[in-house]
Design an enzyme around this catalytic site. Sequence first.
Site, mmCIF file in Angstrom:
data_model
loop_
_atom_site.group_PDB
_atom_site.id
_atom_site.type_symbol
_atom_site.label_atom_id
_atom_site.label_comp_id
_atom_site.label_asym_id
_atom_site.label_seq_id
_atom_site.Cartn_x
_atom_site.Cartn_y
_atom_site.Cartn_z
ATOM 1 N N ASP A 24 2.707 -7.403 1.513
ATOM 2 C CA ASP A 24 2.492 -6.059 0.982
ATOM 3 C C ASP A 24 3.470 -5.050 1.582
ATOM 4 O OD1 ASP A 24 1.174 -6.403 3.497
ATOM 5 O OD2 ASP A 24 0.156 -4.495 3.171
ATOM 6 N N GLU A 25 3.640 -3.960 0.894
ATOM 7 C CA GLU A 25 4.369 -2.773 1.383
ATOM 8 C C GLU A 25 5.737 -3.120 1.998
ATOM 9 O OE1 GLU A 25 0.828 0.359 2.386
ATOM 10 O OE2 GLU A 25 1.242 -1.142 3.916
ATOM 11 N N VAL A 26 6.469 -3.966 1.319
ATOM 12 C CA VAL A 26 7.806 -4.330 1.797
ATOM 13 C C VAL A 26 8.776 -3.192 1.471
ATOM 14 C CG1 VAL A 26 9.674 -6.017 1.646
ATOM 15 C CG2 VAL A 26 7.286 -6.766 1.423
ATOM 16 N N HIS B 130 5.832 -5.267 7.637
ATOM 17 C CA HIS B 130 4.857 -5.125 8.723
ATOM 18 C C HIS B 130 5.206 -6.021 9.918
ATOM 19 C CE1 HIS B 130 1.932 -2.496 6.694
ATOM 20 N NE2 HIS B 130 2.268 -3.136 5.594
#
Length: 536
Positions: free
Chosen positions: A336-338, A276
């Site tokens: 998160d969401e790497v 992100h």
Amino acid sequence: MFRLFLYLNILGAFLVTGLHIVEPGPEYPASKGAIWPRPQMQSIEIPYYKFDSDVLEIKVMDHDCPILSNAVQRSLAVLRDMLRIASPYVNRNAPQQVLDDDTYDGPLKSLSIYLTSPCEEYPHFGMIESYNLTIAADSTLRSSSIWGILRGLESWTHLFHLSDNRDQLHINKGEVHDFPRYPHRGLLVDTSRHYISMSNILLILDAMAMNKMNVFHWHIVDDQSFPYQSERFPDLSRLGAYHETLIYTKKDIQTVIDYARNRGIRVIPEFDVPGHTRSWGVAKPELLTHCYNEYAVDVGLGPMNPIKDSTYTFLRELFHEVQALFPDRYIHIGGDEVDLDCWESNPEFKRYIQEHNLTSVADFHALFMRNTIPLLSENSRPIVWQEVFDEGVPLPKDTIVQVWKGNEVYEMLNILRASHQLIYSSGWYLDHLKTGGDWTEFFNKDPRDMVSGFSKDINVDNIVGGEACMWTEVVNDMNIMSRVWPRASAVAERLWGHESQAAYQVYSRLEEHTCRMNARGIRAQPPSGPGFCLGA
């Protein structure tokens, strides 16, 4: 016999069609003088008092400070505004309210405030928020903490209600003994996908105080834009913000922190790393990893590069600046969401795996977090999204894990067995919309109750609270208030209020509370169905 046959046919038609007779008026009539969130213990008596600003005296009997004096003035302004807003709707044809009946006990003469300990400078995790409130001609409010006094004053304003012809404010005799169930009661607001103006952020803080929420989780930057204006790295916002005017300066942030502090609200910033972070790369492309497709063609930038020392040198300086500005000891560093596929696609990373005997690409996530967490200030505590825990990243024991994905019961049990504290958000995503009245789904989620029957080897008190999350992909200044409120009020009720109540007991109180928010400038949407708010 014919009449019996006809009756049975009509009854059968009703059962088949589900006939519903609609009655005129609000679907859920609003309560009068109900506290939100519901207190732990409350007694209400029939005798009542009348508010008269020329008679009522608020007396600070013990410790005092600017936070308290500001709160007193705000509370008085709320009461005066209630009468002002209602004045165009006074029923001139109704009989004048009789004030010499057996239930009228005279004007409310005083509220004496007993703060038994000195004021703390900033709200903090685990702060005392309990209070005792007695409503009589000479009322009292007591707490050992300024934060408890703030919660008590808020409840005090909720107890006032308009008389039947709406020309007077009344408050019933009674007592309130109150405290929160969970210490962390938060609202996440994403200001990257759409920039949220300072005026709306301050209104959100007002609404949070009305709902006794105590953590403003400021998801300030993300892939799409970087509105945080760094003094050390000014190009981050100069090049990464949507526009040069759509930024948060140091002065803006201090305004938010001070405004929140005066309402007993902590401000926790989130700088989500290593994913992100695409907007960071506009000014600092060297921070990010080059991603490749199956043909070994560079297709763009992905997560931060965890194998370059310069990444951590930069983060150390940025986090030092951020933590010097935000006083709370907790900071959210995301995780998160790497995009692990990007790391795996990069030839340099493939060589690194071989040279350092890594077992999988997920080891890069562990490497990054292991190097990043020590960069935080000495007494700070990290908060991370659940993926960091799920991928086996070694975490300090005092790390709080935020649960946001499905299968939340299994997730929470695993985190609790690892002796970490957690905050719950999975069922409280405000960007997930259903047809009106979906607040009941938020209300029916109680994280401690969800896990309490599954295992005896866990400490449910390590579920320290939760957060409603307002992601702003399709939310901006025009609709954020109505999207958040009163839906987040259901989360606030669950995190603070009495644990035994069911949703059907809440409808009328939420109608009143929604009107209350609208009267104070919070454009909350109707909660459940047809109804009305006067003057809002």
